[in-house]
Design a protein around this motif. Sequence first.
Motif, short mmCIF file in Angstrom:
data_model
loop_
_atom_site.label_atom_id
_atom_site.label_comp_id
_atom_site.label_asym_id
_atom_site.label_seq_id
_atom_site.Cartn_x
_atom_site.Cartn_y
_atom_site.Cartn_z
N ASP A 22 0.82 -1.21 0.00
CA ASP A 22 0.00 0.00 0.00
C ASP A 22 0.85 1.26 0.00
O ASP A 22 0.48 2.29 -0.60
N ALA A 23 2.00 1.19 0.67
CA ALA A 23 2.86 2.37 0.78
C ALA A 23 3.63 2.65 -0.51
O ALA A 23 4.17 3.74 -0.70
N TYR A 24 3.67 1.65 -1.41
CA TYR A 24 4.45 1.79 -2.65
C TYR A 24 3.55 2.37 -3.74
O TYR A 24 2.97 1.66 -4.55
N LEU A 25 3.42 3.69 -3.75
CA LEU A 25 2.55 4.38 -4.70
C LEU A 25 3.34 4.71 -5.96
O LEU A 25 4.51 5.08 -5.91
N SER A 26 2.67 4.60 -7.12
CA SER A 26 3.31 4.96 -8.38
C SER A 26 2.26 5.51 -9.33
O SER A 26 1.06 5.34 -9.13
N ALA A 27 2.74 6.15 -10.39
CA ALA A 27 1.85 6.74 -11.37
C ALA A 27 2.43 6.53 -12.76
O ALA A 27 3.65 6.50 -12.93
N PRO A 28 1.57 6.37 -13.78
CA PRO A 28 2.08 6.21 -15.15
C PRO A 28 2.69 7.52 -15.65
O PRO A 28 2.18 8.60 -15.36
N GLN A 29 3.78 7.39 -16.37
CA GLN A 29 4.46 8.56 -16.94
C GLN A 29 4.92 8.22 -18.35
O GLN A 29 5.39 7.10 -18.61
N VAL A 30 4.82 9.19 -19.25
CA VAL A 30 5.36 9.04 -20.60
C VAL A 30 6.73 9.71 -20.61
O VAL A 30 6.87 10.89 -20.26
N ILE A 31 7.75 8.93 -21.00
CA ILE A 31 9.14 9.41 -20.94
C ILE A 31 9.80 9.23 -22.31
O ILE A 31 9.70 8.14 -22.91
N PRO A 32 10.49 10.27 -22.80
CA PRO A 32 11.23 10.11 -24.06
C PRO A 32 12.52 9.33 -23.85
O PRO A 32 13.18 9.46 -22.82
N THR A 33 12.88 8.51 -24.82
CA THR A 33 14.11 7.74 -24.75
C THR A 33 15.21 8.43 -25.55
O THR A 33 14.95 9.37 -26.32
N ASP A 34 16.44 7.94 -25.40
CA ASP A 34 17.57 8.49 -26.17
C ASP A 34 17.39 8.24 -27.66
O ASP A 34 17.97 8.94 -28.49
N ALA A 35 16.60 7.22 -28.02
CA ALA A 35 16.38 6.89 -29.43
C ALA A 35 15.27 7.74 -30.05
O ALA A 35 14.90 7.54 -31.21
#
Length: 204
Positions: free
Chosen positions: A109-122
Amino acid sequence: MEKTETSINNNPGEIPMVGDHLALDLLNTEMRVGNESVDLWRSGEDVHAWLVRCGLLASASIAAAAAAAAEKQTLLRQARELRALARQLIEQWKNGQMGDVQPLNKFLDAYLSAPQVIPTDAGRLVLTRVAKADPVANLLGPVAEAVAQLLTDGELDLVKKCAHPECILWFYDRTKSHKRRWCSMASCGNRHKAAQFRKKVGTT
């Protein structure tokens, strides 16, 4: 009683990585040396170094940054609590019992996360999840998740403890024949062979 030849000092790099599953490598941060049980986590830095070795932190520099953000004693205390809980649940599971999973759910329960869009080096975009919890929960969350995964998806017969009577290390038997007996052939396997040879020579 035959003494183990393992030598332990303050170098956390000596923690054995023989579990073939993160949850079992967690248990293996405690081991037996001779007749004594040894906790290989002596400090928050030891826990960070182990997380780096497990691939949960990209580098020692990231671990150092996380150490600055997290209370080291809190990390050590909670990591040991998670390990003790994991050991209890896994041993109960192996004995055909269902343990109390609510304390494990508290870590999850304490391990909260959220989706993120991240650009790659490619030049591409990837969808990932970024931890949003407090620093200690961020660090231990993936470990708690691995314990949960083992208990829900793991094959019970493949979760084994080293067959050497003086060893307490665990492993997930991924061999094709599923007949693995030792945490490591280079250590406990050879110790067993040497003991058998001495016994044979002594009786001839």
